[in-house]
Design an enzyme around this catalytic site. Sequence first.
Site, PDB file in Angstrom:
ATOM      1  N   PHE A 109      35.795  45.709  40.319  1.00 39.05           N
ATOM      2  CA  PHE A 109      34.915  46.584  39.422  1.00 39.05           C
ATOM      3  C   PHE A 109      35.444  47.456  39.480  1.00 39.05           C
ATOM      4  CE2 PHE A 109      31.814  49.479  40.229  1.00 39.05           C
ATOM      5  CZ  PHE A 109      32.058  49.035  41.909  1.00 39.05           C
ATOM      6  N   LYS A 110      36.055  47.888  40.949  1.00 40.20           N
ATOM      7  CA  LYS A 110      36.563  49.800  41.124  1.00 40.20           C
ATOM      8  C   LYS A 110      38.154  50.128  40.201  1.00 40.20           C
ATOM      9  CE  LYS A 110      34.888  50.273  45.613  1.00 40.20           C
ATOM     10  NZ  LYS A 110      34.174  48.622  45.795  1.00 40.20           N
ATOM     11  N   ASP A 111      38.478  48.954  39.636  1.00 34.28           N
ATOM     12  CA  ASP A 111      39.803  48.761  38.365  1.00 34.28           C
ATOM     13  C   ASP A 111      39.846  49.682  37.603  1.00 34.28           C
ATOM     14  OD1 ASP A 111      41.900  47.204  39.884  1.00 34.28           O
ATOM     15  OD2 ASP A 111      40.961  45.594  39.173  1.00 34.28           O
TER      16      ASP A 111
END
Length: 469
Positions: A109-111
């Site tokens: 999810f850091k993308d």
Amino acid sequence: MQYLSTRGQISPIPFSQAVMMGLAEDGGLLLPRTIPRIGTDTFASWQKLSYAELAFEVMSRFVDDIPVSDLKDIINRSYATFTAKEVTPVVHLGDLHILELFHGPTLAFKDIALQFLGNIFEYLLSRDQGVLNILGATSGDTGSAAIYGVRGKERINIFILHPHQRVSPVQEKQMTTVLDANVFNIAIRGSFDDGQAIVKKIFNDLEFKAKYRLGAINSINWARVLAQVVYYVRSCLHVSAHEKDSSVDFAIPTGNFGDIFAGYIAKKMLPPGTIRQLVLATNDNDILARFVTKGDYSQATVKITSSPSMDIQAASNFERYLYYLLDSDPARTRELMEEFGKNGKIDLSGHHEQIRRDFVATAVSEQEVRETIAAFYQEHEYILDPHTAVGVKAAQKFKTVGVPMVCLATAHPAKFGAVVEEAIGKLPDVPLALAGIMEKPSRCELMDAEKGKIQAFVAEKSATAFNNG
Ligand SMILES: *Cc1c(COP(=O)(O)O)cnc(C)c1O
């Protein structure tokens, strides 16, 4: 929109400056002066927007120093790299909704935040004729998401330290197979903590930091939080369209408190009652669960678990919530954070009632993670990654009949194949982004864990790269 520091010792600054500053210069974290409120009609009118259109509606309320068409363009480019058309699709399984946040280039999810942050950096640096050398240490996931966020960008170099042979082979390849000229991977002979310590020391060398325009990418950047608010809003729209229900609960696997803090902002923004409950889920590193259940914010030693991105004992975004909890009192926030720095603990049991209005929480054991992955697969033929499993277990505990529960799926299971295999007896399918990655050419510098050597490398490479570019 102006931004203030939680410690109250900088004058208000606009969004662009807040993004470039990262950590506030007084040691605090930056927050918008107010949280914009969205009326019921406006909210309803967002129902049919695409992800990028909705992102613009949400973000533009926090950003007033980037022209509309430029902000739209930055957002469009940030989410065009995702493989799912909806960017963050929701899957309905049993009585839960799984919000898949792992369709970006590095499958975590850091993308969602770092694709956006990379494009914002690029835009602001080009507008202001600046340059930036990003320096960071990673234990695995953040490094690759950050590298993918800025690969190939002009005016930016990125230097990421990882502990040699102590990240998973896939994680290592995700970083080192990015061959763009502005990407520098450094494997250090040492641990993640050694890398982190070196980075900290280099940032404390203020002369070096200024000369080489060093910047950080850790989760305290406001732009990262802002980008994450969007998918909370989107899931509320999505779920209420399906279930004709006005309230939604969220379960969030938590480490640095960044993701759940975005949920807290969304809850304040949206019409009252849209988000009912935020379920904070930790692994065995339960400092935040203890904080919510008892008001006890005290550090323990870090335990290694199957959800490594949550093996954290000092949540870097916690100070933002603390500031609101203390009625936006910067002096008191500073005092308590200094106390935490000195003693590794603060007692907030006096604020218990408010904390319990904002969150519920639980810690999930290693055995429960494996059992949850196994049971969920048996029931739904859907494979959870270990981080997501922590959230799903907590969701099951707090699920209320009649209130939809959205579980944030923060990583693709193929990133953590070994744990998944232990739980269900087979490996997850490998998505395209990882196919053949072990055979791809890679570039990485192996170095001793010495501050001087790393500094010399940064000095040499940053000069060359900018002269050529
Ligand atoms: C970073 C991360 C988390 C934790 O998010 P925070 O914002 O640090 O609380 C959870 N799952 C995965 C896969 C992550 O990479």
